[in-house]
Enzyme design. Structure first.
Site, PDB file in Angstrom:
ATOM      1  N   GLU A  11       4.773  -5.102  -4.502  1.00 20.63           N
ATOM      2  CA  GLU A  11       4.221  -5.150  -6.054  1.00 20.63           C
ATOM      3  C   GLU A  11       5.382  -4.878  -6.852  1.00 20.63           C
ATOM      4  O   GLU A  11       5.577  -5.556  -7.805  1.00 20.63           O
ATOM      5  CB  GLU A  11       3.794  -3.914  -6.045  1.00 20.63           C
ATOM      6  CG  GLU A  11       2.398  -3.695  -5.358  1.00 20.63           C
ATOM      7  CD  GLU A  11       2.445  -2.858  -4.045  1.00 20.63           C
ATOM      8  OE1 GLU A  11       1.502  -2.519  -3.502  1.00 20.63           O
ATOM      9  OE2 GLU A  11       3.573  -3.127  -3.494  1.00 20.63           O
TER      10      GLU A  11
ATOM     11  N   CYS B  61       5.234   2.211  -6.649  1.00 16.47           N
ATOM     12  CA  CYS B  61       4.349   1.036  -7.210  1.00 16.47           C
ATOM     13  C   CYS B  61       3.505   1.096  -8.322  1.00 16.47           C
ATOM     14  O   CYS B  61       3.357   0.349  -9.153  1.00 16.47           O
ATOM     15  CB  CYS B  61       3.801   0.282  -6.053  1.00 16.47           C
ATOM     16  SG  CYS B  61       5.228  -0.487  -5.094  1.00 16.47           S
TER      17      CYS B  61
ATOM     18  N   CYS C 265       1.854   2.564  -3.508  1.00 11.78           N
ATOM     19  CA  CYS C 265       2.444   3.782  -3.338  1.00 11.78           C
ATOM     20  C   CYS C 265       2.733   4.350  -4.679  1.00 11.78           C
ATOM     21  O   CYS C 265       2.632   3.835  -5.781  1.00 11.78           O
ATOM     22  CB  CYS C 265       3.591   3.499  -2.455  1.00 11.78           C
ATOM     23  SG  CYS C 265       5.034   2.984  -3.450  1.00 11.78           S
TER      24      CYS C 265
ATOM     25  N   HIS D 220       9.450  -3.297  -2.406  1.00  6.18           N
ATOM     26  CA  HIS D 220       7.893  -3.541  -2.143  1.00  6.18           C
ATOM     27  C   HIS D 220       7.389  -4.714  -2.753  1.00  6.18           C
ATOM     28  O   HIS D 220       7.945  -5.414  -3.813  1.00  6.18           O
ATOM     29  CB  HIS D 220       7.137  -2.372  -2.505  1.00  6.18           C
ATOM     30  CG  HIS D 220       7.664  -0.989  -1.811  1.00  6.18           C
ATOM     31  ND1 HIS D 220       6.692   0.093  -1.581  1.00  6.18           N
ATOM     32  CD2 HIS D 220       8.685  -0.621  -1.098  1.00  6.18           C
ATOM     33  CE1 HIS D 220       7.292   1.318  -1.100  1.00  6.18           C
ATOM     34  NE2 HIS D 220       8.390   0.621  -0.452  1.00  6.18           N
TER      35      HIS D 220
END
Length: 156
Positions: free
Chosen positions: A54, A85, A82, A52
């Site tokens: 992040e 993250c 999420c 992801h």
């Protein structure tokens, strides 16, 4: 907060979308007013579900700063982190996350997000992390609209 930092996250997300490297997500990590790392989602390119934006930005920042602790940093994310993250942000001791769109915005597009808002995770974990939701939301929604227009895409 500065718009230029969120704009860097947005620009990174657009770059990732155009190259079909990942979903419409970008992140920018700032320390003392200086950009430390900028990244986009690379899940599609890497075939790795943890890539992801992040996570990628945190990885770059820790390498640059030579520390797993990012205490004085702020992360700008185009979408609400999420749970994975959020946890990484918490563990890195980032002090603040600023995000544009929310989890329901990406769920509508078929992304496999857990319905656990960052505010709930913060409360349950008693995390000191500061949250700022809805920052440059219209611009971040445009990323999702760009994603919607693609003919060939994969969601996860």
């Amino acid at each position: 907060m500065k718009k230029e930092f969120m704009q860097k996250a947005i620009d990174a997300a657009l770059k990732g979308i155009k190259k079909m490297k990942g979903g419409p997500f970008g992140a920018c990590i700032v320390r003392k007013g200086k950009v430390i790392a900028v990244a986009h989602n690379t899940v599609l390119e890497s075939k790795n579900p943890i890539c992801h934006a992040e996570i990628n930005a945190i990885s770059l920042a820790t390498k640059k700063l030579k520390s797993h602790i990012l205490k004085e940093c702020v992360i700008y994310s185009t979408t609400e982190p999420c749970p994975m993250c959020f946890s990484a942000i918490h563990w890195a001791q980032i002090k603040k996350v600023v995000y544009g769109t929310r989890i329901p915005d990406v769920q509508k597009r078929g992304f496999n997000e857990l319905q656990i808002p960052a505010r709930t995770l913060k409360a349950l974990s008693k995390s000191p992390l500061e949250l700022r939701s809805g920052y440059m939301r219209p611009e971040c929604l445009e990323l999702l609209k760009t994603w919607d227009k693609l003919d060939k895409k994969q969601t996860y």
